[in-house]
Design an enzyme around this catalytic site. Structure first.
Site, PDB file in Angstrom:
ATOM      1  CG  ASN A  16      -5.662   6.625   0.466  1.00 43.32           C
ATOM      2  OD1 ASN A  16      -4.557   7.367   0.929  1.00 43.32           O
ATOM      3  ND2 ASN A  16      -6.262   6.836  -0.623  1.00 43.32           N
ATOM      4  CD1 TRP A  17      -4.950   6.700   7.385  1.00 42.62           C
ATOM      5  CD2 TRP A  17      -3.245   7.515   8.339  1.00 42.62           C
ATOM      6  NE1 TRP A  17      -4.898   5.944   8.507  1.00 42.62           N
ATOM      7  CE2 TRP A  17      -3.896   6.536   9.134  1.00 42.62           C
ATOM      8  CE3 TRP A  17      -1.948   8.331   8.703  1.00 42.62           C
ATOM      9  CZ2 TRP A  17      -2.991   6.189  10.267  1.00 42.62           C
ATOM     10  CZ3 TRP A  17      -1.565   7.978   9.946  1.00 42.62           C
ATOM     11  CH2 TRP A  17      -1.836   6.921  10.924  1.00 42.62           C
ATOM     12  CG  HIS A  29      -6.319   6.799  -4.997  1.00 44.97           C
ATOM     13  ND1 HIS A  29      -7.537   7.645  -5.003  1.00 44.97           N
ATOM     14  CD2 HIS A  29      -6.764   6.083  -3.744  1.00 44.97           C
ATOM     15  CE1 HIS A  29      -8.504   7.523  -3.984  1.00 44.97           C
ATOM     16  NE2 HIS A  29      -8.054   6.519  -3.440  1.00 44.97           N
ATOM     17  CD  GLU A  37      -9.721   2.252  -3.953  1.00 43.38           C
ATOM     18  OE1 GLU A  37      -9.989   2.541  -2.690  1.00 43.38           O
ATOM     19  OE2 GLU A  37      -9.011   3.201  -4.570  1.00 43.38           O
ATOM     20  N   GLY A  69     -15.306   7.815  -1.298  1.00 41.51           N
ATOM     21  CA  GLY A  69     -15.587   9.007  -0.293  1.00 41.51           C
ATOM     22  C   GLY A  69     -17.254   9.417  -0.643  1.00 41.51           C
ATOM     23  N   GLY A  81     -10.392   4.621   2.814  1.00 33.07           N
ATOM     24  CA  GLY A  81      -9.936   5.993   3.138  1.00 33.07           C
ATOM     25  C   GLY A  81     -10.691   6.425   4.355  1.00 33.07           C
ATOM     26  N   GLY A  82     -11.544   7.214   4.122  1.00 37.03           N
ATOM     27  CA  GLY A  82     -12.006   8.134   5.539  1.00 37.03           C
ATOM     28  C   GLY A  82     -12.312   7.513   6.781  1.00 37.03           C
TER      29      GLY A  82
HETATM   30  C1  PEP Z   1      -9.730   5.467  -1.040  1.00 39.28           C
HETATM   31  O1  PEP Z   1      -9.352   6.526  -0.655  1.00 39.28           O
HETATM   32  O2  PEP Z   1      -9.098   4.488  -1.485  1.00 39.28           O
HETATM   33  C2  PEP Z   1     -11.179   5.082  -0.439  1.00 39.28           C
HETATM   34  C3  PEP Z   1     -11.598   3.824  -0.831  1.00 39.28           C
HETATM   35  O3  PEP Z   1     -11.739   6.240   0.143  1.00 39.28           O
HETATM   36  P1  PEP Z   1     -13.250   5.877   1.057  1.00 39.28           P
HETATM   37  O4  PEP Z   1     -13.234   4.803   1.866  1.00 39.28           O
HETATM   38  O5  PEP Z   1     -13.170   7.213   1.941  1.00 39.28           O
HETATM   39  O6  PEP Z   1     -14.181   5.720  -0.023  1.00 39.28           O
END
Ligand code: PEP
Length: 245
Positions: free
Chosen positions: A9-10, A92, A163, A169, A226-227
């Site tokens: 997930n960008w 999300h 999640e 994040g 994500g990151g």
């Molecule tokens: C996400 O955006 O779904 C996520 C899990 O972000 P991160 O990996 O940055 O925690």
């Protein structure tokens, strides 16, 4: 061999040119992936068309449920489908918590995504406060039930990303042991409701340093990242860990 899902997930981290560059750099680094690894990239809506020329499995980060009309700034599931997106993130936590998306909104988005034959990736998870109060199972259970309410499952692959909001994040990942416990409960609930075995991903501060503990678990089918997925070295690191399993 275990099937492993690696979903990137960008978010809103990368602009059009940055997305194009990362896609190109990635394709040079990874060339081909083993058949058991399914990688899907969720770039910003603006970059999907470009990224899909390099990394063909792309998805939308969010959709609107009406096909077309006077909804300034929105992009419908149908429009994403037309652009070549095969998947869509729905619910999300950043949508739920920063844009006040309700379980009812999520339900409409699920329906819209399915109606155009895309695969929804339903994101669920509890906040830190809900976890402290022991409400995790209730919150996650309700999110799942509401998301699929009045939706007759069409036999397609069902993908759910667990999640925890507090892990996204934040750099504070949920341990694999804790994630496994929730995955088991989600699996049981979905088995009971739909008589199918869902694909369940873990998401929340996954990095190359901790990816092995999730990817090697029998309860965890893959990760939504994500990151770390926006940094070439980190994402390639996670891919290499998946390859080694
Ligand atoms: C996400 O955006 O779904 C996520 C899990 O972000 P991160 O990996 O940055 O925690």
């Amino acid at each position: 061999m275990k099937k492993i899902y690696l979903f990137a997930n960008w978010k809103m981290y990368l602009g059009y040119r940055e997305s194009q560059k990362l896609a190109m750099d990635l394709s040079k680094k990874i060339k081909t992936l083993p058949k058991n690894i399914e990688m899907v990239v969720f770039p910003s809506g603006l970059s999907i068309d470009k990224v899909k020329n390099t990394l063909p499995k792309v998805g939308a980060q969010n959709v609107y449920w009406v096909d077309k009309g006077g909804y300034t700034g929105e992009i419908s599931a149908k429009m994403y489908k037309d652009m070549g997106a095969k998947y869509a993130l729905v619910g999300h936590s950043e949508r739920r918590h920063q844009f006040n998306e309700s379980n009812e909104d999520v339900n409409k988005k699920m329906e819209a995504v399915l109606s155009v034959n895309m695969t929804p990736v339903l994101c669920v998870g509890e906040t830190a406060v809900e976890r402290k109060k022991g409400l995790t199972d209730n919150v996650v259970g309700l999110q799942i039930k509401k998301a699929y309410e009045n939706i007759s499952w069409n036999g397609k692959k069902m993908i759910i990303a667990y999640e925890p909001v507090w892990a996204i994040g934040s750099g504070h990942a949920c341990s694999a042991v804790e994630a496994e416990k929730e995955h088991m409960k989600i699996r049981e609930l979905v088995n009971k409701l739909f008589k199918i075995d869902p694909v369940i991903l873990y998401g929340g501060s996954v990095r190359p340093e901790n990816a092995h503990e999730y990817l090697s678990s029998h309860q965890i089918d893959g990760v939504l990242v994500g990151g770390a997925s926006t940094i070439l070295k980190s994402w390639v690191g996670i891919i290499n860990i998946a390859k080694s399993i």
